[in-house]
Design a protein around this motif. Sequence first.
Motif, PDB file in Angstrom:
ATOM      1  N   GLY A 127       0.726  -1.203  -0.097  1.00 24.17           N
ATOM      2  CA  GLY A 127      -0.003  -0.028  -0.073  1.00 24.17           C
ATOM      3  C   GLY A 127       0.822   1.211  -0.137  1.00 24.17           C
ATOM      4  N   GLN A 128       2.126   1.028  -0.259  1.00 27.10           N
ATOM      5  CA  GLN A 128       3.134   2.259  -0.204  1.00 27.10           C
ATOM      6  C   GLN A 128       2.433   3.510  -1.210  1.00 27.10           C
ATOM      7  N   HIS A 129       2.061   3.356  -2.454  1.00 25.30           N
ATOM      8  CA  HIS A 129       1.613   4.230  -3.360  1.00 25.30           C
ATOM      9  C   HIS A 129       0.443   4.884  -3.028  1.00 25.30           C
ATOM     10  N   ARG A 130      -0.706   4.132  -2.570  1.00 24.35           N
ATOM     11  CA  ARG A 130      -1.848   4.821  -1.839  1.00 24.35           C
ATOM     12  C   ARG A 130      -1.275   5.951  -0.963  1.00 24.35           C
ATOM     13  N   LEU A 131      -0.501   5.443   0.103  1.00 29.19           N
ATOM     14  CA  LEU A 131      -0.019   6.543   1.099  1.00 29.19           C
ATOM     15  C   LEU A 131       0.619   7.632   0.495  1.00 29.19           C
ATOM     16  N   GLU A 132       1.695   7.445  -0.530  1.00 26.19           N
ATOM     17  CA  GLU A 132       2.423   8.305  -1.037  1.00 26.19           C
ATOM     18  C   GLU A 132       1.455   9.270  -1.849  1.00 26.19           C
ATOM     19  N   GLY A 133       0.447   8.776  -2.295  1.00 25.23           N
ATOM     20  CA  GLY A 133      -0.653   9.619  -3.063  1.00 25.23           C
ATOM     21  C   GLY A 133      -1.067  10.967  -2.303  1.00 25.23           C
ATOM     22  N   PHE A 134      -0.973  10.875  -1.027  1.00 24.50           N
ATOM     23  CA  PHE A 134      -1.453  11.923  -0.056  1.00 24.50           C
ATOM     24  C   PHE A 134      -0.260  13.009   0.052  1.00 24.50           C
ATOM     25  N   SER A 135       0.856  12.786  -0.595  1.00 21.90           N
ATOM     26  CA  SER A 135       1.874  13.716  -0.576  1.00 21.90           C
ATOM     27  C   SER A 135       1.630  14.455  -1.996  1.00 21.90           C
ATOM     28  N   TYR A 136       0.576  14.446  -2.798  1.00 19.71           N
ATOM     29  CA  TYR A 136       0.495  14.868  -4.118  1.00 19.71           C
ATOM     30  C   TYR A 136      -1.085  15.571  -3.911  1.00 19.71           C
ATOM     31  N   ILE A 137      -1.565  15.731  -2.976  1.00 21.82           N
ATOM     32  CA  ILE A 137      -2.993  16.153  -2.699  1.00 21.82           C
ATOM     33  C   ILE A 137      -3.217  17.464  -2.917  1.00 21.82           C
ATOM     34  N   GLU A 138      -4.275  18.386  -3.433  1.00 15.87           N
ATOM     35  CA  GLU A 138      -4.447  19.660  -3.434  1.00 15.87           C
ATOM     36  C   GLU A 138      -5.401  19.944  -2.296  1.00 15.87           C
ATOM     37  N   LYS A 139      -6.062  19.005  -1.632  1.00 17.05           N
ATOM     38  CA  LYS A 139      -7.343  19.250  -0.789  1.00 17.05           C
ATOM     39  C   LYS A 139      -6.386  18.786   0.666  1.00 17.05           C
ATOM     40  N   SER A 140      -6.092  19.606   1.274  1.00 18.90           N
ATOM     41  CA  SER A 140      -5.330  19.357   2.667  1.00 18.90           C
ATOM     42  C   SER A 140      -6.338  18.457   3.655  1.00 18.90           C
ATOM     43  N   ASP A 141      -7.503  18.799   3.648  1.00 15.95           N
ATOM     44  CA  ASP A 141      -8.575  17.869   4.746  1.00 15.95           C
ATOM     45  C   ASP A 141      -8.436  16.423   4.246  1.00 15.95           C
TER      46      ASP A 141
END
Length: 414
Positions: A127-141
């Motif tokens: 699941g590393q890429h799922r979690l890594e995806g949160f490093s590239y979000i625009e919606k901080s919430d």
Amino acid sequence: MSKAFLTLPAISVEQPIGQFFLCSIPAGDLQKIAYSIPATMTREEGMFSNIFGNQREKRTTRAKQIGAYIDEEESTFPNTIILSANYAEDGSYEEDESIRWHAIKEGNGSYSLIIPSDAKLASIIDGQHRLEGFSYIEKSDRLNMQLPCAVYINLPREYQAKIFATININQKRVDKSLAYQLFGYDLHAADSEKWPPDMLGVYFARVLEGRDDSPFKKHIKLALLEEGAAFLDDDESSEETANWQVSVACVVEGVTKLISDKPVVDRSLLAQGKIKNRSELPPDSSPLRELYRATKDKTLLELIRDYFLAVEKQLWDGQADKSFIARTVGVLASFDILREALKSGAIDQDNVFKTSMNLLEPAKGTDFSDIYFHASGAGRVRIRNVLRILLGFGNVSDALAIETAERLRGRRRN
């Protein structure tokens, strides 16, 4: 003792490999306490050995795509992220009891998972890429999104690697065509003005497979849920049953390249609600982009059908059973020619069938069962190059393709 960083309700699960705990952890907190280690090996006497870590290298492109998905209005991750707690990033076991993760059994039979500190002591098994995806979000919430986790406590490194290998090798991946079909299962319920390029491709594949006036009728294989099941046909005794088939994925790829240079970006923009419909998508260099943006789906479908009616007459008819022109590589190569011909004006959008017949005439009678095309990865490129040479269409520098085209031109069928 100071207050724990996290105290989470958890459920204990017993399986042959041992016990683990199911819980949910906010993405932002999980980023602080979890890590992944790419699998690496050292050399000893010229041989690879001493494997360390259990993950693929992180792929930024994939993580960014997941980040864009996380920002979508209805994003979800129902599958668990698998963690192994109490091993540090250098591979050592954490001896300090004050910061080690542990579980406490409660009176009602459930557990509390105690994470004493924000030290990075959770190795990501899957699941590393799922979690890594949160490093590239625009919606901080979205960092507050709860992620389901399966947590092993004190699981040795070799068992972490074994679980990772089991998940990624023994677990059968979903067929791409089946994924496309499942993705497009609610076509009739969805607003067609918001269909991304691949969903429109799914729709076209379904229509082309069933229409009586389609050259693809009964030639598009619909993926089945059961491995080894035969191609389903409403009338299995029909003489029209296909003797060759291509996948839904093949048609979807061909269609999307006609209407989008960046189909993943288009899908993300539509899914995130940043634009209202296709008309607000930006222009690009794909030849039928404006028809797609204007939702002229009937025109698009008829254009593709008319082109492949010409392909059927000029290239498919009379071919040997093992001809590559009527296989996935040949159909994709034909889509490539259509894309180039539309861009150059060699095919007129207002008179597709006639101009396609004229364009393809020089290749009529070519034997596409020739051994030269027998190459899985290169077959598409080889067919495309030979077609371009035979049609006098564009420049081809591949000497072998030129030699093959001339050889095949010399023994064309009458």
